[in-house]
Design a protein around this motif. Structure first.
Motif, PDB file in Angstrom:
ATOM      1  N   PRO A 199       7.178   7.827  -5.769  1.00  0.00           N
ATOM      2  CA  PRO A 199       6.100   6.856  -6.011  1.00  0.00           C
ATOM      3  C   PRO A 199       6.418   5.966  -7.202  1.00  0.00           C
ATOM      4  CG  PRO A 199       5.221   9.064  -5.672  1.00  0.00           C
ATOM      5  CD  PRO A 199       6.701   9.207  -5.805  1.00  0.00           C
ATOM      6  N   SER A 200       6.037   4.718  -7.106  1.00  0.00           N
ATOM      7  CA  SER A 200       6.227   3.785  -8.208  1.00  0.00           C
ATOM      8  C   SER A 200       4.875   3.187  -8.577  1.00  0.00           C
ATOM      9  CB  SER A 200       7.190   2.666  -7.792  1.00  0.00           C
ATOM     10  OG  SER A 200       6.560   1.820  -6.844  1.00  0.00           O
ATOM     11  N   ARG A 201       4.885   2.296  -9.531  1.00  0.00           N
ATOM     12  CA  ARG A 201       3.650   1.627  -9.957  1.00  0.00           C
ATOM     13  C   ARG A 201       3.589   0.197  -9.432  1.00  0.00           C
ATOM     14  NH1 ARG A 201       0.908   4.314 -14.118  1.00  0.00           N
ATOM     15  NH2 ARG A 201       1.953   6.197 -14.822  1.00  0.00           N
TER      16      ARG A 201
ATOM     17  N   VAL B 213       2.734  -1.013   4.303  1.00  0.00           N
ATOM     18  CA  VAL B 213       2.253   0.347   4.037  1.00  0.00           C
ATOM     19  C   VAL B 213       3.434   1.306   4.006  1.00  0.00           C
ATOM     20  CG1 VAL B 213       0.764   2.231   4.817  1.00  0.00           C
ATOM     21  CG2 VAL B 213       0.030  -0.145   5.125  1.00  0.00           C
ATOM     22  N   ASP B 214       3.672   1.902   2.831  1.00  0.00           N
ATOM     23  CA  ASP B 214       4.670   2.958   2.682  1.00  0.00           C
ATOM     24  C   ASP B 214       3.957   4.296   2.653  1.00  0.00           C
ATOM     25  OD1 ASP B 214       6.396   0.858   2.409  1.00  0.00           O
ATOM     26  OD2 ASP B 214       6.664   1.091   0.237  1.00  0.00           O
ATOM     27  N   TYR B 215       4.556   5.310   3.233  1.00  0.00           N
ATOM     28  CA  TYR B 215       3.951   6.634   3.125  1.00  0.00           C
ATOM     29  C   TYR B 215       4.922   7.583   2.429  1.00  0.00           C
ATOM     30  CZ  TYR B 215       6.734   8.057   7.244  1.00  0.00           C
ATOM     31  OH  TYR B 215       7.751   8.335   8.123  1.00  0.00           O
TER      32      TYR B 215
ATOM     33  N   TYR C 104       2.492  -0.741  -6.402  1.00  0.00           N
ATOM     34  CA  TYR C 104       1.599  -0.872  -5.254  1.00  0.00           C
ATOM     35  C   TYR C 104       0.263  -1.473  -5.660  1.00  0.00           C
ATOM     36  CZ  TYR C 104       4.941   1.950  -2.698  1.00  0.00           C
ATOM     37  OH  TYR C 104       6.081   2.409  -2.099  1.00  0.00           O
ATOM     38  N   ASP C 105      -0.256  -2.315  -4.782  1.00  0.00           N
ATOM     39  CA  ASP C 105      -1.577  -2.893  -5.005  1.00  0.00           C
ATOM     40  C   ASP C 105      -2.682  -1.883  -4.703  1.00  0.00           C
ATOM     41  OD1 ASP C 105      -0.687  -5.712  -5.466  1.00  0.00           O
ATOM     42  OD2 ASP C 105       0.079  -5.448  -3.434  1.00  0.00           O
ATOM     43  N   ILE C 106      -2.491  -1.098  -3.665  1.00  0.00           N
ATOM     44  CA  ILE C 106      -3.502  -0.152  -3.199  1.00  0.00           C
ATOM     45  C   ILE C 106      -2.829   1.190  -2.992  1.00  0.00           C
ATOM     46  CG2 ILE C 106      -5.090   0.429  -1.299  1.00  0.00           C
ATOM     47  CD1 ILE C 106      -5.244  -2.612  -0.738  1.00  0.00           C
ATOM     48  N   VAL C 107      -3.488   2.251  -3.418  1.00  0.00           N
ATOM     49  CA  VAL C 107      -3.016   3.606  -3.159  1.00  0.00           C
ATOM     50  C   VAL C 107      -4.141   4.377  -2.487  1.00  0.00           C
ATOM     51  CG1 VAL C 107      -2.193   5.772  -4.138  1.00  0.00           C
ATOM     52  CG2 VAL C 107      -1.432   3.594  -5.107  1.00  0.00           C
ATOM     53  N   ILE C 108      -3.851   4.989  -1.344  1.00  0.00           N
ATOM     54  CA  ILE C 108      -4.813   5.857  -0.674  1.00  0.00           C
ATOM     55  C   ILE C 108      -4.194   7.232  -0.554  1.00  0.00           C
ATOM     56  CG2 ILE C 108      -6.010   4.028   0.574  1.00  0.00           C
ATOM     57  CD1 ILE C 108      -4.312   4.680   3.033  1.00  0.00           C
ATOM     58  N   GLY C 109      -4.994   8.266  -0.762  1.00  0.00           N
ATOM     59  CA  GLY C 109      -4.441   9.607  -0.717  1.00  0.00           C
ATOM     60  C   GLY C 109      -5.498  10.664  -0.621  1.00  0.00           C
ATOM     61  N   ASP C 110      -5.064  11.893  -0.394  1.00  0.00           N
ATOM     62  CA  ASP C 110      -5.971  13.027  -0.370  1.00  0.00           C
ATOM     63  C   ASP C 110      -6.518  13.273  -1.774  1.00  0.00           C
ATOM     64  OD1 ASP C 110      -5.473  13.365   2.330  1.00  0.00           O
ATOM     65  OD2 ASP C 110      -3.779  14.711   1.982  1.00  0.00           O
TER      66      ASP C 110
ATOM     67  N   VAL D 237       0.844  -1.194   0.000  1.00  0.00           N
ATOM     68  CA  VAL D 237       0.000   0.000   0.000  1.00  0.00           C
ATOM     69  C   VAL D 237       0.875   1.238   0.000  1.00  0.00           C
ATOM     70  CG1 VAL D 237      -1.781   1.287   1.261  1.00  0.00           C
ATOM     71  CG2 VAL D 237      -1.774  -1.228   1.314  1.00  0.00           C
ATOM     72  N   LEU D 238       0.482   2.225  -0.813  1.00  0.00           N
ATOM     73  CA  LEU D 238       1.111   3.541  -0.756  1.00  0.00           C
ATOM     74  C   LEU D 238       0.111   4.522  -0.172  1.00  0.00           C
ATOM     75  CD1 LEU D 238       3.418   5.520  -1.380  1.00  0.00           C
ATOM     76  CD2 LEU D 238       2.329   5.912  -3.620  1.00  0.00           C
ATOM     77  N   GLU D 239       0.532   5.199   0.883  1.00  0.00           N
ATOM     78  CA  GLU D 239      -0.276   6.248   1.506  1.00  0.00           C
ATOM     79  C   GLU D 239       0.327   7.588   1.127  1.00  0.00           C
ATOM     80  OE1 GLU D 239       0.002   8.074   5.762  1.00  0.00           O
ATOM     81  OE2 GLU D 239      -0.923   6.086   5.909  1.00  0.00           O
ATOM     82  N   THR D 240      -0.387   8.356   0.313  1.00  0.00           N
ATOM     83  CA  THR D 240       0.121   9.643  -0.131  1.00  0.00           C
ATOM     84  C   THR D 240      -0.879  10.715   0.245  1.00  0.00           C
ATOM     85  OG1 THR D 240       0.744  10.992  -2.045  1.00  0.00           O
ATOM     86  CG2 THR D 240      -0.731   9.108  -2.457  1.00  0.00           C
ATOM     87  N   GLY D 241      -0.777  11.181   1.468  1.00  0.00           N
ATOM     88  CA  GLY D 241      -1.731  12.172   1.937  1.00  0.00           C
ATOM     89  C   GLY D 241      -1.435  12.571   3.357  1.00  0.00           C
ATOM     90  N   GLN D 242      -2.118  13.622   3.779  1.00  0.00           N
ATOM     91  CA  GLN D 242      -1.894  14.191   5.093  1.00  0.00           C
ATOM     92  C   GLN D 242      -3.104  14.053   5.997  1.00  0.00           C
ATOM     93  OE1 GLN D 242       0.399  15.410   6.896  1.00  0.00           O
ATOM     94  NE2 GLN D 242      -0.775  16.438   8.517  1.00  0.00           N
TER      95      GLN D 242
END
Length: 316
Positions: A62-64, A33-35, A66-72, A10-15
């Motif tokens: 960021p790379s491609r 989970v990477d942020y 990740y299975d899941i990306v969550i972000g703002d 998972v990539l978490e890109t948000g605040q």
């Protein structure tokens, strides 16, 4: 928490607190989970930072992979196409008069109606502190993402596939005033409260909700009660005399089957439900169809085990 998601990255890109709390839940469920540190703005108190980032690790570009990306909502979605699903949380519903508002605990509690429910003894609204409603939105996002894991992803996913709004989450919670009014035509919350009982029938058990209209319950119980009995006419006194009411309900159910009691209660508009035993649950094919329960072979014999509670066949 069960480690069900150990195979996912998972990539978490948000605040936002909602996104970061969703990432925490995914991490607790076993996902890596990477942020993205570059996406972080406001720094919370150290204890909050440690809590939200528990089990996560910082990521570079960021790379491609990740299975899941969550972000703002303003995350660079075009640069981080995931394999399975994306998710975001809008500060407020992304269309309408509140679209540009900024969330806080007090604002979300007010527009969601929870200040009509959470009050001190003298009627002063209590909205709490911290970010509990945004954490709740993160929980909704986590639930939706986990539900989607059983769905075949489209060949070219659009972003985001899961979208949650802070204010809609608060409004959706019963028995808060806005939804309460829509269901019952009143802003009071008394209709959502009342004693609950488990009573024995001839062939099983019945769960009885003794809130709402006393007139309906008195009609159901018949000669056992007085429709004007001050112990039961008001919800507060009904709680104070719950033991007496429970004994009356038990007297009413003890010579009836579960089916007879349910039919009579339905006719009287009294809320009841059968109490299912383990054998009943194991005989429910829908639980296996939706993989809430799964059949596994253990030591040469077939047994039923708990499966993934959220499993759908199509994208909601």
């Amino acid at each position: 928490m069960n480690q069900l998601l150990t195979h996912l990255a998972v990539l978490e890109t948000g605040q936002s607190p909602a996104i970061r709390y969703c990432g925490r839940l995914l991490s607790l469920a076993g996902a890596r989970v990477d942020y993205a540190p570059a996406a972080r703005g406001e720094k919370f108190a150290d204890a909050v930072e440690d809590y939200l980032d528990h089990g996560k690790r910082p990521s570079g570009a960021p790379s491609r992979d990740y299975d899941i990306v969550i972000g703002d909502p303003d995350s660079p979605w075009e640069d981080i196409a995931p394999q399975v699903v994306t998710g975001t949380v809008d500060p407020f519903t992304h269309t309408g008069s509140r679209a540009g508002w900024s969330p806080s605990e007090m604002v979300l509690a007010s527009v969601g109606g929870s200040t009509n429910y959470t009050r001190t003894s003298d009627g002063t609204p209590v909205y709490g502190f911290g970010r509990r409603f945004q954490y709740l939105a993160g929980t909704y996002l986590y639930t939706a993402i986990v539900s989607l894991l059983g769905v075949e992803p489209p060949a070219a996913p659009t972003h985001p596939r899961v979208r949650v709004a802070n204010d809609e989450v608060v409004t959706a919670l019963l028995p808060y005033g806005t939804t309460q009014y829509a269901y019952n035509g009143t802003a009071t919350t008394v209709e959502q409260s009342g004693p609950r009982f488990v009573a024995a029938c001839v062939d099983g058990y019945l769960c009885v909700y003794a809130g709402g209209s006393w007139a309906d319950q008195a009609k159901l119980l018949g000669n056992l009660v007085d429709p004007d009995d001050p112990r039961f006419t008001a919800i507060g006194s009904r709680f104070a005399h719950a033991d007496e009411l429970g004994r009356l309900i038990q007297t009413w159910t003890e010579n009836r089957t579960v089916g007879e009691a349910v039919r009579a209660a339905d006719a009287a508009s009294v809320a009841v439900a059968p109490c299912y035993e383990l054998a009943d649950a194991l005989a429910d094919a829908s639980l296996f169809d939706n993989e809430v329960l799964t059949r596994q072979v253990v030591d040469g014999r077939e047994v039923a085990l708990a499966g993934l509670a959220y499993h759908v066949r199509e994208t909601p």
